[in-house]
Design a protein around this motif. Structure first.
Motif, PDB file in Angstrom:
ATOM      1  N   ASP A  36       0.833  -1.209   0.000  1.00  0.00           N
ATOM      2  CA  ASP A  36       0.000   0.000   0.000  1.00  0.00           C
ATOM      3  C   ASP A  36       0.867   1.257   0.000  1.00  0.00           C
ATOM      4  O   ASP A  36       0.548   2.251  -0.669  1.00  0.00           O
ATOM      5  CB  ASP A  36      -0.933   0.002   1.213  1.00  0.00           C
ATOM      6  N   LYS A  39       2.380   1.618  -3.503  1.00  0.00           N
ATOM      7  CA  LYS A  39       1.373   2.074  -4.468  1.00  0.00           C
ATOM      8  C   LYS A  39       1.252   3.586  -4.436  1.00  0.00           C
ATOM      9  O   LYS A  39       1.210   4.244  -5.481  1.00  0.00           O
ATOM     10  CB  LYS A  39       0.001   1.445  -4.163  1.00  0.00           C
ATOM     11  N   GLU A  40       1.184   4.149  -3.250  1.00  0.00           N
ATOM     12  CA  GLU A  40       1.041   5.597  -3.131  1.00  0.00           C
ATOM     13  C   GLU A  40       2.293   6.336  -3.568  1.00  0.00           C
ATOM     14  O   GLU A  40       2.220   7.439  -4.123  1.00  0.00           O
ATOM     15  CB  GLU A  40       0.667   5.974  -1.699  1.00  0.00           C
ATOM     16  N   ARG A  42       4.472   5.109  -5.748  1.00  0.00           N
ATOM     17  CA  ARG A  42       4.837   4.645  -7.105  1.00  0.00           C
ATOM     18  C   ARG A  42       6.275   4.141  -7.127  1.00  0.00           C
ATOM     19  O   ARG A  42       7.125   4.586  -7.889  1.00  0.00           O
ATOM     20  CB  ARG A  42       4.629   5.765  -8.113  1.00  0.00           C
ATOM     21  N   SER A  73      -1.785  -4.182  -7.105  1.00  0.00           N
ATOM     22  CA  SER A  73      -1.043  -2.923  -7.233  1.00  0.00           C
ATOM     23  C   SER A  73      -0.533  -2.624  -8.637  1.00  0.00           C
ATOM     24  O   SER A  73      -0.360  -1.459  -9.001  1.00  0.00           O
ATOM     25  CB  SER A  73       0.163  -2.940  -6.277  1.00  0.00           C
ATOM     26  N   LEU A  75       2.434  -3.113  -9.448  1.00  0.00           N
ATOM     27  CA  LEU A  75       3.820  -2.681  -9.266  1.00  0.00           C
ATOM     28  C   LEU A  75       4.807  -3.742  -9.749  1.00  0.00           C
ATOM     29  O   LEU A  75       4.516  -4.937  -9.708  1.00  0.00           O
ATOM     30  CB  LEU A  75       4.094  -2.420  -7.784  1.00  0.00           C
TER      31      LEU A  75
END
Length: 309
Positions: A36, A39-40, A42, A73, A75
């Protein structure tokens, strides 16, 4: 997006003087908190599994949780074996779908370390997996790693060059003064940056790895101690030292103790303030949120690996 290797991530990190965070994972909440945060911010991630995590959670469960994190995500995430103790363990993780493995034969003499590492490299590379190895020995205790201060040894730059040339390893964990666990320094924190500079110069672009690099934040230590914990005298690596190392060839920074402290501090506070609480979701949730906040800080303010995805 499938799991990725660290090869391209390290090449970019080396050129632009930042480091990729390698975070140890043991359960769902830890993985969710880390992902998390990334994700924020990047940020790409390395999620790594130690011997203790394999024993506690079973690698199959952890791999599926990491796959869920990728699906959630989008990512680029590396699934990495941390401190693989033998060729057999590394081979099993390669066969199980890990995209990166660490063989830690640093407790052997140089020639034997080279031979074991080369064997792992040959098998892993044949299956598209990258390999990290260790030269020099970090003091401290963490999971299966237990090295006394008298048995610790800094990495020799000439031996590092020989090691990389003879093994073909993709990245090298070095010993320059960090240590495993929450008690890294008994006096003033100090890393041997002259040694790091010489190693980086000799290896000419080989990504370097810093183990035992948790900061051991006073915030989390104090929270633990205020709510029933006993963690006296804990001290980690100052953040400015990590930032400096990332500008000198260190492309991967391992963080485990800080995750443990952040989660434990939040859980202790929740149970202390709400003694009637017996719902795991109500104390694991704050633990997950504490990990997220801590990892965001690391990515943005220490490692410099944000806005890359």
């Amino acid at each position: 997006m499938p799991l990725v290797t660290s090869k391209d991530l390290f090449e970019k990190a080396y050129k632009k003087d930042y480091a990729i965070g390698a975070f140890n994972v043991n359960n769902m909440e830890i993985i969710q908190g880390i992902v998390d945060a990334a994700k924020e911010e990047r940020s790409p991630l390395i999620l790594q599994v130690s011997a203790g995590a394999r024993k506690y959670a079973n690698p199959v469960y952890l791999k599926k949780l990491v796959e869920a994190a990728i699906e959630d995500s989008g990512l680029p995430i590396v699934l990495h074996l941390d401190h693989g103790e033998s060729f057999e363990v590394c081979k099993q993780c390669v066969d199980d779908g890990f995209t990166s493995v660490m063989i830690d034969a640093s407790h052997h003499p140089l020639a034997e370390n080279i031979a074991i590492t080369k064997k792992v490299v040959e098998y892993a590379h044949a299956h598209g997996v990258v390999v990290e190895a260790e030269l020099g020995r970090l003091a401290g205790i963490e999971d299966a790693v237990n090295v006394s201060e008298k048995d610790a040894a800094f990495t020799n730059p000439d031996e590092a060059l020989e090691f990389v040339e003879k093994t073909g390893v993709d990245s090298l964990a070095i010993a320059i003064g960090t240590s495993h666990g929450a008690y890294k320094f008994s006096g003033e924190p100090k890393l041997d940056f002259d040694r790091l500079k010489e190693i980086d110069h000799k290896l000419k672009g080989t990504p370097l790895v810093l183990h035992g690099a948790s900061t051991v934040s006073a915030e989390f230590v104090d929270l633990c101690n205020q709510h029933g914990g006993t963690i006296p005298g804990a001290q980690g690596v100052p953040e400015e030292m990590i930032r400096k190392a990332a500008s000198m060839g260190v492309c991967k920074v391992n963080i485990d103790t800080d995750l443990r402290l952040a989660m434990t501090a939040a859980i202790r506070r929740e149970l202390y303030e709400n003694p009637s609480n017996f719902d795991p979701r109500k104390y694991l949730g704050p633990g997950r949120e504490a990990i997220k906040r801590m990892v965001q800080h690391k990515l943005a303010n220490v490692l410099g690996s944000t806005n890359l995805v």
